[in-house]
Write a protein that holds these residues in place. Structure first.
Motif, mmCIF file in Angstrom:
data_model
loop_
_atom_site.group_PDB
_atom_site.id
_atom_site.type_symbol
_atom_site.label_atom_id
_atom_site.label_comp_id
_atom_site.label_asym_id
_atom_site.label_seq_id
_atom_site.Cartn_x
_atom_site.Cartn_y
_atom_site.Cartn_z
ATOM 1 N N MET A 84 0.828 -1.190 0.000
ATOM 2 C CA MET A 84 0.000 0.000 0.000
ATOM 3 C C MET A 84 0.865 1.243 0.000
ATOM 4 S SD MET A 84 -3.159 1.062 0.092
ATOM 5 C CE MET A 84 -4.494 1.605 1.048
ATOM 6 N N ALA A 85 1.878 1.271 0.859
ATOM 7 C CA ALA A 85 2.750 2.436 0.938
ATOM 8 C C ALA A 85 3.529 2.624 -0.357
ATOM 9 C CB ALA A 85 3.703 2.312 2.114
ATOM 10 N N THR A 86 3.898 1.517 -1.010
ATOM 11 C CA THR A 86 4.646 1.599 -2.258
ATOM 12 C C THR A 86 3.786 2.223 -3.354
ATOM 13 O OG1 THR A 86 5.869 -0.380 -1.637
ATOM 14 C CG2 THR A 86 5.967 0.294 -3.936
ATOM 15 N N ARG A 87 2.531 1.809 -3.461
ATOM 16 C CA ARG A 87 1.618 2.373 -4.466
ATOM 17 C C ARG A 87 1.409 3.860 -4.202
ATOM 18 N NH1 ARG A 87 -2.069 1.364 -8.390
ATOM 19 N NH2 ARG A 87 -4.052 2.409 -8.285
ATOM 20 N N GLN A 88 1.245 4.233 -2.960
ATOM 21 C CA GLN A 88 1.058 5.644 -2.611
ATOM 22 C C GLN A 88 2.313 6.439 -2.963
ATOM 23 O OE1 GLN A 88 0.339 6.436 1.542
ATOM 24 N NE2 GLN A 88 -0.792 8.298 1.065
ATOM 25 N N ALA A 89 3.480 5.902 -2.699
ATOM 26 C CA ALA A 89 4.728 6.585 -3.030
ATOM 27 C C ALA A 89 4.883 6.727 -4.538
ATOM 28 C CB ALA A 89 5.918 5.825 -2.444
ATOM 29 N N MET A 90 4.446 5.726 -5.298
ATOM 30 C CA MET A 90 4.538 5.792 -6.754
ATOM 31 C C MET A 90 3.572 6.821 -7.317
ATOM 32 S SD MET A 90 5.003 1.809 -7.828
ATOM 33 C CE MET A 90 4.874 2.194 -9.565
ATOM 34 N N ASN A 91 2.423 7.010 -6.699
ATOM 35 C CA ASN A 91 1.419 7.955 -7.181
ATOM 36 C C ASN A 91 1.738 9.397 -6.807
ATOM 37 O OD1 ASN A 91 -0.107 6.051 -8.486
ATOM 38 N ND2 ASN A 91 -1.449 5.686 -6.747
ATOM 39 N N GLN A 92 2.647 9.606 -5.880
ATOM 40 C CA GLN A 92 2.951 10.964 -5.428
ATOM 41 C C GLN A 92 3.421 11.872 -6.557
ATOM 42 O OE1 GLN A 92 5.639 11.221 -2.153
ATOM 43 N NE2 GLN A 92 5.233 13.383 -1.827
ATOM 44 N N PRO A 93 4.364 11.457 -7.413
ATOM 45 C CA PRO A 93 4.757 12.336 -8.525
ATOM 46 C C PRO A 93 3.583 12.663 -9.451
ATOM 47 C CG PRO A 93 6.343 10.574 -8.269
ATOM 48 C CD PRO A 93 5.179 10.254 -7.376
ATOM 49 N N PHE A 94 2.706 11.669 -9.668
ATOM 50 C CA PHE A 94 1.554 11.910 -10.523
ATOM 51 C C PHE A 94 0.592 12.899 -9.866
ATOM 52 C CE2 PHE A 94 2.687 7.516 -11.989
ATOM 53 C CZ PHE A 94 3.229 7.936 -13.190
ATOM 54 N N ALA A 95 0.423 12.816 -8.573
ATOM 55 C CA ALA A 95 -0.433 13.753 -7.853
ATOM 56 C C ALA A 95 0.131 15.165 -7.949
ATOM 57 C CB ALA A 95 -0.585 13.334 -6.396
ATOM 58 N N GLN A 96 1.433 15.292 -7.842
ATOM 59 C CA GLN A 96 2.060 16.618 -7.970
ATOM 60 C C GLN A 96 1.874 17.148 -9.389
ATOM 61 O OE1 GLN A 96 6.051 15.699 -6.750
ATOM 62 N NE2 GLN A 96 5.634 16.166 -4.604
ATOM 63 N N PHE A 97 2.040 16.296 -10.383
ATOM 64 C CA PHE A 97 1.859 16.721 -11.761
ATOM 65 C C PHE A 97 0.415 17.130 -12.005
ATOM 66 C CE2 PHE A 97 0.994 16.045 -16.252
ATOM 67 C CZ PHE A 97 1.960 16.863 -16.800
ATOM 68 N N GLU A 98 -0.524 16.395 -11.460
ATOM 69 C CA GLU A 98 -1.935 16.722 -11.620
ATOM 70 C C GLU A 98 -2.232 18.093 -11.030
ATOM 71 O OE1 GLU A 98 -5.903 14.952 -9.786
ATOM 72 O OE2 GLU A 98 -4.991 13.585 -11.238
ATOM 73 N N SER A 99 -1.624 18.404 -9.906
ATOM 74 C CA SER A 99 -1.797 19.705 -9.284
ATOM 75 C C SER A 99 -1.264 20.815 -10.186
ATOM 76 C CB SER A 99 -1.087 19.737 -7.929
ATOM 77 O OG SER A 99 -1.133 21.022 -7.383
ATOM 78 N N VAL A 100 -0.106 20.593 -10.777
ATOM 79 C CA VAL A 100 0.483 21.574 -11.692
ATOM 80 C C VAL A 100 -0.393 21.709 -12.931
ATOM 81 C CG1 VAL A 100 2.470 22.028 -13.185
ATOM 82 C CG2 VAL A 100 2.826 21.257 -10.846
ATOM 83 N N TRP A 101 -0.925 20.604 -13.412
ATOM 84 C CA TRP A 101 -1.789 20.617 -14.583
ATOM 85 C C TRP A 101 -3.045 21.432 -14.307
ATOM 86 C CZ3 TRP A 101 -5.945 17.450 -16.931
ATOM 87 C CH2 TRP A 101 -5.899 17.456 -18.328
ATOM 88 N N LYS A 102 -3.620 21.263 -13.115
ATOM 89 C CA LYS A 102 -4.796 22.049 -12.723
ATOM 90 C C LYS A 102 -4.453 23.535 -12.698
ATOM 91 C CE LYS A 102 -7.093 18.595 -9.836
ATOM 92 N NZ LYS A 102 -7.507 18.261 -8.475
ATOM 93 N N ASP A 103 -3.297 23.882 -12.140
ATOM 94 C CA ASP A 103 -2.865 25.278 -12.090
ATOM 95 C C ASP A 103 -2.686 25.843 -13.499
ATOM 96 O OD1 ASP A 103 -2.877 25.157 -9.330
ATOM 97 O OD2 ASP A 103 -0.687 24.957 -9.143
ATOM 98 N N PHE A 104 -2.110 25.050 -14.384
ATOM 99 C CA PHE A 104 -1.910 25.485 -15.761
ATOM 100 C C PHE A 104 -3.255 25.756 -16.438
ATOM 101 C CE2 PHE A 104 -1.392 24.559 -20.304
ATOM 102 C CZ PHE A 104 -0.448 25.519 -20.622
ATOM 103 N N LEU A 105 -4.197 24.843 -16.298
ATOM 104 C CA LEU A 105 -5.524 25.036 -16.887
ATOM 105 C C LEU A 105 -6.184 26.285 -16.323
ATOM 106 C CD1 LEU A 105 -7.016 21.419 -17.069
ATOM 107 C CD2 LEU A 105 -6.099 22.808 -18.930
ATOM 108 N N GLN A 106 -6.037 26.500 -15.033
ATOM 109 C CA GLN A 106 -6.620 27.686 -14.414
ATOM 110 C C GLN A 106 -5.986 28.955 -14.991
ATOM 111 O OE1 GLN A 106 -6.293 27.885 -10.147
ATOM 112 N NE2 GLN A 106 -7.654 29.635 -10.010
ATOM 113 N N GLY A 107 -4.687 28.951 -15.188
ATOM 114 C CA GLY A 107 -4.007 30.097 -15.784
ATOM 115 C C GLY A 107 -4.481 30.356 -17.204
#
Length: 102
Positions: A1-24
């Protein structure tokens, strides 16, 4: 479980940046639409300088928006919808500009 969460962290950060880009991009379109609406109410609005600057601005936004590809790991359907709406809005705004410039 912790490994999957650690693997998804970069994707979560990218998704956040993507949301910010769309908002801009949405904010940029809001500003462009406001200026086109104001210009449409004035006579002889389409001076060569205004038309050229506005068209270049819209071209830059269109290039940016249409070059965005949806991340394949996107788990938020709202982001896909926002991107599609953004692309339609760019198209509609360009038509609005052409109408104001005529």
């Amino acid at each position: 479980m912790a490994t999957r969460q650690a693997m998804n962290q970069p994707f979560a950060q990218f998704e956040s940046v993507w949301k910010d880009f769309l908002q801009g991009m949405e904010q940029s379109l809001d500003q462009a639409e406001k200026e086109i609406d104001q210009a449409a109410t004035m006579q002889n609005v389409c001076t060569d300088e205004w038309c050229e600057a506005t068209e270049h601005y819209l071209d830059d936004i269109a290039n940016a928006v249409f070059s965005i590809s949806e991340p394949r790991y996107n788990e938020d359907p709202a982001l896909s919808k926002r991107l599609k709406e953004l692309k339609k809005r760019v198209h509609d705004l360009y038509a609005k500009y052409k109408s104001a410039a005529a």
